[in-house]
Design a protein around this motif. Structure first.
Motif, mmCIF file in Angstrom:
data_model
loop_
_atom_site.group_PDB
_atom_site.id
_atom_site.type_symbol
_atom_site.label_atom_id
_atom_site.label_comp_id
_atom_site.label_asym_id
_atom_site.label_seq_id
_atom_site.Cartn_x
_atom_site.Cartn_y
_atom_site.Cartn_z
ATOM 1 N N GLU A 155 6.517 0.232 -0.756
ATOM 2 C CA GLU A 155 5.443 1.311 -0.962
ATOM 3 C C GLU A 155 5.689 2.522 0.168
ATOM 4 O O GLU A 155 4.983 3.458 -0.292
ATOM 5 N N HIS A 204 3.502 -7.666 -4.945
ATOM 6 C CA HIS A 204 2.199 -7.506 -5.481
ATOM 7 C C HIS A 204 1.189 -8.252 -4.613
ATOM 8 O O HIS A 204 0.149 -7.734 -4.090
ATOM 9 N N ARG A 205 1.771 -9.780 -3.962
ATOM 10 C CA ARG A 205 0.852 -10.125 -3.081
ATOM 11 C C ARG A 205 0.583 -9.330 -1.845
ATOM 12 O O ARG A 205 -0.594 -9.273 -1.168
ATOM 13 N N ARG A 261 0.920 -6.082 -1.582
ATOM 14 C CA ARG A 261 -0.156 -4.730 -1.868
ATOM 15 C C ARG A 261 -1.263 -5.045 -2.022
ATOM 16 O O ARG A 261 -2.086 -4.439 -1.322
ATOM 17 N N SER A 262 -1.611 -6.121 -2.529
ATOM 18 C CA SER A 262 -2.983 -6.704 -2.703
ATOM 19 C C SER A 262 -3.725 -6.846 -1.356
ATOM 20 O O SER A 262 -4.894 -6.559 -0.923
ATOM 21 N N HIS A 263 -2.938 -7.650 -0.461
ATOM 22 C CA HIS A 263 -3.434 -7.787 0.934
ATOM 23 C C HIS A 263 -3.715 -6.413 1.695
ATOM 24 O O HIS A 263 -4.834 -6.457 2.458
ATOM 25 N N GLN A 267 -4.437 -3.584 0.388
ATOM 26 C CA GLN A 267 -5.602 -2.861 -0.147
ATOM 27 C C GLN A 267 -6.937 -3.530 0.237
ATOM 28 O O GLN A 267 -7.890 -2.607 0.175
ATOM 29 N N SER A 268 -6.918 -4.674 0.371
ATOM 30 C CA SER A 268 -8.270 -5.306 0.618
ATOM 31 C C SER A 268 -8.712 -5.104 2.102
ATOM 32 O O SER A 268 -9.713 -5.234 2.434
#
Length: 309
Positions: free
Chosen positions: A146, A171-172, A174-176, A178-179
């Motif tokens: 990223e 993916h995991r 990035r989601s972490h 972002q949240s």
């Protein structure tokens, strides 16, 4: 590359490793900035990043250069794996850390406004704190993908893992992130104005003016590392935070302290200078023209990154 959240090859100011200086044409010199940025964002520590660069240079110096087809990839892989080993041991040490842990602040030098905005996202204190919540491998994959834009295939080669696994980890992670990524004010003029008011309130000891700048849900984290007297738990609320902060600045040991603005980790912040030496750094998030989070770094072992100021 369009699915990347961030992209930067940050021009980060730092002290050079003490290893012998390579020749100017050496690939290590060419990619030194990238290598330091990688290590710093994986570790949140200027000192550890410098150590990693020194170890990486020694490995590079001892390597069979003729057998290395892609020096940049080799060097990034070396730094990443050295940093992962250091991060694993650092995590264990932080279990006994005294009080809140914050990353080392870093003066970042750039004359490019757009680049400065990117760095405020990628190396801000808030982002480094979020990266601390990732597992070491997740953090490495996130930073490499990223921030620096390496492909999943390249990262798989760096970490000796299947590309499919790297995609899942990416993916995991990035989601972490972002949240948990906080909202913050991107208007530099607004941040400059708020910083000026913050400085005026702190210099004048005006608790009411300071409270007006703080969001109702403001929280302050103070990292003294057991070396300097500091709050060992986060402080909450405008009244508590304002009175504590002004109380600290009014202590006799800080008589003569000068509060100055500086671009710390890509964002306008405040550093405290006493006797010509930096003694602390304050970074914060600005949301809806209010200061929502304050991070107060006073651990003397973590201030070397302020030397550029």
């Amino acid at each position: 590359m369009q699915d990347r959240m961030y992209k930067t090859d940050s021009p980060i100011a730092h002290r050079e490793p003490t290893a012998p200086t390579p020749a100017p044409f050496d690939p290590f010199v060419e990619h030194r900035r990238l290598l330091f940025s990688t290590a710093y964002q994986l570790l949140g520590s200027v000192a550890d990043a410098e150590d990693i660069l020194q170890d990486a240079w020694l490995k590079w110096h001892a390597a069979d250069r003729d057998s290395i087809d892609h020096p940049k990839a080799y060097l990034v892989r070396t730094v990443t794996n050295l940093a992962l080993n250091r991060l694993t041991s650092a995590r264990a040490a932080r279990e006994t850390y005294v009080g809140p842990w914050l990353p080392e602040p870093l003066i970042i030098t750039t004359t490019d406004a757009a680049e400065e905005t990117e760095m405020a996202v990628t190396v801000s204190t808030a982002m480094l704190v979020i990266l601390e919540t990732l597992k070491p491998v997740e953090r490495a994959v996130f930073v490499l993908r990223e921030v620096f834009g390496f492909t999943h295939a390249e990262i798989a080669g760096f970490l000796d893992r299947p590309e499919a696994t790297i995609r899942q980890i990416s993916h995991r992670a990035r989601s972490h992130v972002q949240s948990r990524r906080p909202r913050f004010e991107t208007d530099s003029a607004a941040r400059t104005e708020i910083t000026g008011k913050f400085l005026a309130a702190c210099r004048g000891g005006d608790v009411n003016a300071l409270m007006e700048l703080l969001a109702p849900e403001v929280t302050l984290w103070n990292d003294g590392g057991g070396k300097i007297t500091a709050a060992r738990r986060p402080l909450h609320g405008p009244d508590h935070v304002a009175r504590w902060l002004l109380g600290v600045l009014a202590k006799p040991m800080l008589t003569g302290i000068q509060l100055e603005t500086a671009v710390v980790n890509g964002e306008l912040g405040v550093i405290g200078v006493l006797g010509g030496n930096p003694v602390g750094a304050i970074t914060y998030d600005v949301v809806d023209d209010r200061i929502e989070n304050l991070r107060f770094q006073v651990n003397p072992d973590k201030l070397r990154g302020l030397s550029a100021s």
